[in-house]
Design an enzyme around this catalytic site. Structure first.
Site, PDB file in Angstrom:
ATOM      1  N   HIS A 128     -43.356  27.435  17.072  1.00  0.00           N
ATOM      2  CA  HIS A 128     -44.183  28.583  17.428  1.00  0.00           C
ATOM      3  C   HIS A 128     -45.523  28.093  17.946  1.00  0.00           C
ATOM      4  O   HIS A 128     -45.776  26.889  17.996  1.00  0.00           O
ATOM      5  CB  HIS A 128     -44.334  29.553  16.248  1.00  0.00           C
ATOM      6  CG  HIS A 128     -44.998  28.979  15.025  1.00  0.00           C
ATOM      7  ND1 HIS A 128     -46.361  28.756  14.936  1.00  0.00           N
ATOM      8  CD2 HIS A 128     -44.473  28.594  13.834  1.00  0.00           C
ATOM      9  CE1 HIS A 128     -46.645  28.277  13.742  1.00  0.00           C
ATOM     10  NE2 HIS A 128     -45.509  28.150  13.057  1.00  0.00           N
ATOM     11  N   CYS A 140     -43.562  24.223   9.961  1.00  0.00           N
ATOM     12  CA  CYS A 140     -43.031  24.404  11.311  1.00  0.00           C
ATOM     13  C   CYS A 140     -43.664  23.403  12.278  1.00  0.00           C
ATOM     14  O   CYS A 140     -44.547  22.642  11.895  1.00  0.00           O
ATOM     15  CB  CYS A 140     -43.325  25.829  11.793  1.00  0.00           C
ATOM     16  SG  CYS A 140     -42.501  27.099  10.811  1.00  0.00           S
TER      17      CYS A 140
END
Length: 167
Positions: A128, A140
Site C-alpha cells: 500500500h 506491510c
C-alpha cells in the site's frame, strides 16, 4: 526469481528493471513472523488480489476489486474469518479498508497466512502507499503513491513479492 517478481530488501524494492524506495514493518524484515510483531515476513508471497477506492482513483488494473463502504479486514485471530475481507457490521476486531486517509486507496494483497489463516502468524501483508518516506508499517510493504500505481498497473497473478533478509 523472475522479472515478474517484486523483490524487497531492507534498502528498497526492485521490479521490472526499476528500483523503488519502500518501507517495511516497524519490526523490520523477520524470518519468524508473529502476531503483533510489526515484522515483514521473509519469503516468497504470491499476489492474490488488488483493491482500490473508485471514488478516489481510476481502476488500476482490470482485475482490481472496488473497496466499498463497510468493507473490513478481520484481524481477530480468534475469529473464523481471521485474515479475510468481511463486511460491517462485524462482531469481531477488523480494520476499516475504506479509510478517511489515503493509506488504502490502493491495496495489493499477498497470500501471507491466507486463505487458511493460522492464529499467531500475523494478519495480512499488503502492498500500500506509505504515510511518508521512511515511516514504518505494521508489517506491510509501503511505497510512494505514484510508484505503487506504476507497480499495480504492471503486475498479475504470476507476480510474487519476494522479501529478502538483510545480508
Amino acid at each position: 526469481m523472475t522479472p515478474e517478481d517484486i523483490v524487497v530488501t531492507p534498502t528498497g524494492a526492485r521490479f521490472r528493471g526499476r528500483r523503488f524506495p519502500c518501507t517495511v514493518g516497524r519490526g523490520g524484515i523477520v524470518a519468524e513472523k508473529r502476531e503483533g510483531d510489526g515484522g515483514t515476513p521473509v519469503g516468497v508471497h504470491r499476489i492474490v488480489g488488488m483493491l482500490w477506492r473508485p471514488d478516489r482513483m481510476a481502476r488500476p488494473a482490470d482485475w482490481a476489486v472496488p473497496i466499498r463502504p463497510g468493507d473490513l479486514w478481520c484481524d481477530d485471530p480468534r475469529h473464523e474469518d481471521y485474515n479475510l475481507m468481511v463486511r460491517a457490521p462485524f462482531p469481531a476486531s477488523a480494520e476499516v479498508l475504506r479509510r478517511a486517509d489515503p493509506l488504502y486507496d490502493l491495496v495489493i494483497l499477498t497470500d501471507w497466512n491466507w486463505p487458511q489463516a493460522e492464529a499467531g502468524r500475523g494478519s495480512a501483508i499488503f502492498l500500500h502507499r506509505w504515510r511518508r518516506p521512511g515511516f514504518p508499517t505494521e508489517g506491510c510493504v509501503a511505497f510512494a503513491p505514484a510508484h505503487l500505481r506504476w507497480i499495480a498497473g504492471r503486475i498479475g497473478f504470476e507476480t510474487r513479492l519476494v522479501v529478502r533478509a538483510a545480508g
